[in-house]
Design a protein around this motif. Structure first.
Motif, PDB file in Angstrom:
ATOM      1  N   ASP A  12       0.743  -1.503  -0.304  1.00 64.21           N
ATOM      2  CA  ASP A  12       0.060   0.469   0.089  1.00 64.21           C
ATOM      3  C   ASP A  12       0.844   1.387  -0.136  1.00 64.21           C
ATOM      4  N   LYS A  14       2.879   2.743  -2.784  1.00 66.52           N
ATOM      5  CA  LYS A  14       2.436   3.726  -2.984  1.00 66.52           C
ATOM      6  C   LYS A  14       1.811   4.460  -2.768  1.00 66.52           C
ATOM      7  N   ASP A  15       0.172   4.111  -2.601  1.00 65.39           N
ATOM      8  CA  ASP A  15      -0.763   4.838  -2.818  1.00 65.39           C
ATOM      9  C   ASP A  15      -0.627   5.547  -1.750  1.00 65.39           C
ATOM     10  N   ARG A  18       0.885   8.291  -2.431  1.00 64.74           N
ATOM     11  CA  ARG A  18      -0.268   9.016  -3.771  1.00 64.74           C
ATOM     12  C   ARG A  18      -0.452  10.252  -2.790  1.00 64.74           C
ATOM     13  N   GLN A  37       7.566   6.657  -1.546  1.00 69.04           N
ATOM     14  CA  GLN A  37       7.463   5.440  -1.026  1.00 69.04           C
ATOM     15  C   GLN A  37       8.394   4.013  -0.452  1.00 69.04           C
ATOM     16  N   GLU A  57     -10.902   0.105   2.099  1.00 71.90           N
ATOM     17  CA  GLU A  57     -11.184  -0.335   0.374  1.00 71.90           C
ATOM     18  C   GLU A  57     -12.076  -0.111   0.102  1.00 71.90           C
TER      19      GLU A  57
END
Length: 135
Positions: A12, A14-15, A18, A37, A57
């Motif tokens: 997770d 990377k997200d 972001r 990241q 989610e």
């Protein structure tokens, strides 16, 4: 709205990176964001993690800009984890100009301690942190 909350995994990061940048862009403070990241992967998922994270989610067919109830559900889950760990308080940081976030936190029962008791969050970083560590 249909969604689930789960513990974050290294996949997770990377997200998460972001979303940190998206929040910084919204608050117009991107110049202060230094986390990557790779930092998140190392700091959150090593033998002795510096942080834990949870993820909401939402199935693709239910995604929208509104996110009805997700923020409150995430805060409730964090509060549950805090109570279970024996914590006595939960602190949030929010820019004073982010009125919608301040209002949201207050609706959840949070108190702005900056205005009620004059408490300020102080930070030491960069060269100043290095200098402090040398004394």
């Amino acid at each position: 709205m249909d969604f689930s909350i789960r513990a974050a995994t290294v996949e997770d990061c990377k997200d998460i990176a972001r979303m940190v940048m998206e929040l910084a862009e919204y608050e117009k403070v991107t110049q202060y964001v230094k986390v990557t990241q790779k930092d998140l992967e190392q700091d959150g998922f090593s033998k002795n993690p510096f942080f834990h994270a949870i993820i909401a989610e939402v199935p693709e067919q239910h995604k929208s800009k509104e996110g009805k109830g997700i923020g409150k559900a995430l805060m409730s889950k964090v509060a549950q984890l805090c109570v279970a760990a024996g914590c006595k308080q939960l602190n949030f940081s929010v820019l004073d100009k982010n009125y919608s976030a301040v209002d949201f936190y207050q609706r959840q029962g949070c108190v702005n301690i900056t205005t009620t008791i004059g408490y300020h969050c102080m930070r030491c970083e960069g060269e100043e942190l290095q200098n402090l560590a040398q004394h």
